[in-house]
Scaffold this motif. Sequence first.
Motif, PDB file in Angstrom:
ATOM      1  N   PRO A 127       0.795  -1.224   0.000  1.00  0.00           N
ATOM      2  CA  PRO A 127       0.000   0.000   0.000  1.00  0.00           C
ATOM      3  C   PRO A 127       0.828   1.276   0.000  1.00  0.00           C
ATOM      4  O   PRO A 127       0.539   2.188  -0.760  1.00  0.00           O
ATOM      5  N   LEU A 167      -8.344   4.476  -4.008  1.00  0.00           N
ATOM      6  CA  LEU A 167      -7.420   3.951  -3.002  1.00  0.00           C
ATOM      7  C   LEU A 167      -7.956   4.171  -1.583  1.00  0.00           C
ATOM      8  O   LEU A 167      -7.741   3.340  -0.695  1.00  0.00           O
ATOM      9  N   VAL A 168      -8.642   5.297  -1.387  1.00  0.00           N
ATOM     10  CA  VAL A 168      -9.253   5.544  -0.072  1.00  0.00           C
ATOM     11  C   VAL A 168     -10.312   4.484   0.230  1.00  0.00           C
ATOM     12  O   VAL A 168     -10.407   3.979   1.361  1.00  0.00           O
ATOM     13  N   THR A 188      -0.675   1.090   9.728  1.00  0.00           N
ATOM     14  CA  THR A 188      -0.299   1.477   8.366  1.00  0.00           C
ATOM     15  C   THR A 188      -1.500   1.976   7.590  1.00  0.00           C
ATOM     16  O   THR A 188      -1.422   2.956   6.837  1.00  0.00           O
ATOM     17  N   TRP A 189      -2.644   1.314   7.784  1.00  0.00           N
ATOM     18  CA  TRP A 189      -3.836   1.692   7.024  1.00  0.00           C
ATOM     19  C   TRP A 189      -4.306   3.089   7.388  1.00  0.00           C
ATOM     20  O   TRP A 189      -4.729   3.858   6.495  1.00  0.00           O
ATOM     21  N   ILE A 219      -1.949   5.528   5.730  1.00  0.00           N
ATOM     22  CA  ILE A 219      -2.236   5.620   4.291  1.00  0.00           C
ATOM     23  C   ILE A 219      -3.453   6.506   4.062  1.00  0.00           C
ATOM     24  O   ILE A 219      -3.461   7.375   3.177  1.00  0.00           O
ATOM     25  N   ASP A 220      -4.495   6.287   4.864  1.00  0.00           N
ATOM     26  CA  ASP A 220      -5.719   7.083   4.728  1.00  0.00           C
ATOM     27  C   ASP A 220      -5.417   8.566   4.931  1.00  0.00           C
ATOM     28  O   ASP A 220      -5.897   9.425   4.177  1.00  0.00           O
ATOM     29  N   VAL A 255       0.735   4.557  -2.653  1.00  0.00           N
ATOM     30  CA  VAL A 255       0.614   5.967  -2.294  1.00  0.00           C
ATOM     31  C   VAL A 255       1.749   6.777  -2.910  1.00  0.00           C
ATOM     32  O   VAL A 255       1.557   7.872  -3.440  1.00  0.00           O
ATOM     33  N   CYS A 267      -9.885  -2.061   4.335  1.00  0.00           N
ATOM     34  CA  CYS A 267      -8.873  -2.712   5.168  1.00  0.00           C
ATOM     35  C   CYS A 267      -8.947  -2.235   6.616  1.00  0.00           C
ATOM     36  O   CYS A 267      -8.720  -3.012   7.561  1.00  0.00           O
ATOM     37  N   ILE A 268      -9.251  -0.941   6.818  1.00  0.00           N
ATOM     38  CA  ILE A 268      -9.400  -0.420   8.173  1.00  0.00           C
ATOM     39  C   ILE A 268     -10.572  -1.096   8.874  1.00  0.00           C
ATOM     40  O   ILE A 268     -10.485  -1.514  10.037  1.00  0.00           O
ATOM     41  N   THR A 319      -8.506   1.355   1.107  1.00  0.00           N
ATOM     42  CA  THR A 319      -7.906   1.495   2.441  1.00  0.00           C
ATOM     43  C   THR A 319      -8.965   1.422   3.528  1.00  0.00           C
ATOM     44  O   THR A 319      -8.761   0.794   4.586  1.00  0.00           O
TER      45      THR A 319
END
Length: 557
Positions: free
Chosen positions: A9, A373-374, A395-396, A399-400, A13, A380-381, A377
């Motif tokens: 991920p 991608l959001v 990490t998630w 990334i967000d 980004v 995944c969150i 992500t």
Amino acid sequence: MSEPLRWRPPRLVVILAIISAIWLVLPSGIGSAHSSLTDAAPAPDSRLEAAPSAIVLQFNERLENKGFAIQVYDRKGQPVTGDEAALDPDRRAMRLLLPSLSDGSYTVAYHLLSADGHPVRASYVFTVGRTTEANTEYVSASRLHDEHELGKNVPYWIARGLYYVGLLVATGWVGLRAYAPGISDLNRRRYDTFRMLLVGYHLLALLVLAWQDYGKLRVGFDSSERLDLLFGTSIGLSYAIAIPVALLGFWLTGRWRIVDAGWILLVFAAKGFNGHAVGYAAAQLTYILDVLHLTAASLWTGALLGFAIVGVKRLTESDGSDAALLSRAAFIAIAILAVSGLVTAALYTDGFDRLLDSQWGRLMLVKTGAVVLVIMTGACIRRSLRSGKLRRGSTWLLIDGSLFFVIVGITAVFTYLNPLAATGPVFWHEKVEGVHLAAIITPNKAGVSNQFHVSIGGWKSASGKTAAKASAQENEAPRKVTLRLQSINQPEIPPIDVPLAIMQTDGNKLSLYDYNYEAEGNYLSLPGKWKLEVRVQDEKLDEIVTDTTFYSKNEAE
């Protein structure tokens, strides 16, 4: 406990950030600014047999009903009329009636405010009389090229980016209490501290941007007109509402949930007057979509702040309902953000027609990729949250948060650009190997006679190792200058060479160009996308070659 996937991920980004940066700085050959000129009569750099009775300028977005003017000057710099320009009822065209003009060259200077409040200033030259020497200055080409070049507005883009961050974090944090009061009550003192800080940051960023916009607005207007511009235009109304509302946020917010929600809507209602929404034909629809889009972005931002400031551990205590609420709110917000953004983009670009041919459209695609991608992500969150593996430094979540700043950075730039690819007269300038090349096609309408101009500057004074520059030192004119047109929509049609002839000008020593060429004829036989190529050949047969693309429209458009 197994760690969530860490490396792939972040690479996505980084790739997205690189693409965004490239697209931000790449020039768009057909990009345009607010309220772009789509038609002009008489056309820029045209040569007329008879004098026109009026100047008529048409634009692709509605204009403000204040702050517009057209002036026409003769060769001595004297105005030819004291009359004022008038707006058409649809506010997409302005016109100035002219007295009888004698043969000679005339300069048309105009300024206006887009319906979203952004100023546009430009000028061009036309000539009356076929035997009159032309006064070719390419003012329009240079002004329009320089004023909206992205690289020259970096401080302004930064100010806009900081403003958007302030707008979203302040409304997002205040809104957190409006729909999730239990989260804000977990630590009320911390909530109030951050509320004051973020509302203050929003006010400061708003004042900085307002000052920069006012600096753009006041250029060309005397002091008696500036107050009228502030309170009689969309952008003036926007700031007249936004600044007091932002200031009242210190006292109004954090007390009653209904007041918090009302304050947020007032902030967004004021912001909606400062953007493309009020310049579109269906302004009421796009205005509502703009406010809805901002609300969704604020909701997403509030969820991010909740995880970052309140903390994942605190949110997941007891039954974990608070964290689930934030996750669900963020998911709904991103869905609304995506749908409202796509609908608005479809409206602005007539169903995504020519989307890739404007800087706005290209940035829109990058933003869309970031939103995708959001969504990934966010999924995944939510999965990590359900499994109990989500942590504050996950990490998630990082990334967000990174994607938030990428999207805000793109938004700061592309909301100031025109969504539509320019289809009016072509003004093109490029510097190649130290030589300035400029081309103008006017009025740029398919199926009618157009006038073509090519100018070359720096040829006499150039110095260097290339053959073209070597011959320039001997004060030799180019051996051959070619203007070639190729239909991109109909590639089976062979390229069309426009026969250029040397153009006798007034010999202005201050002109950027040493040699000017012109042609007239029906060489744009079809509407659509064209490639324009200029070739300049010296006595040793070495060539400078460069090209661009443009759109030609039907005469009826």
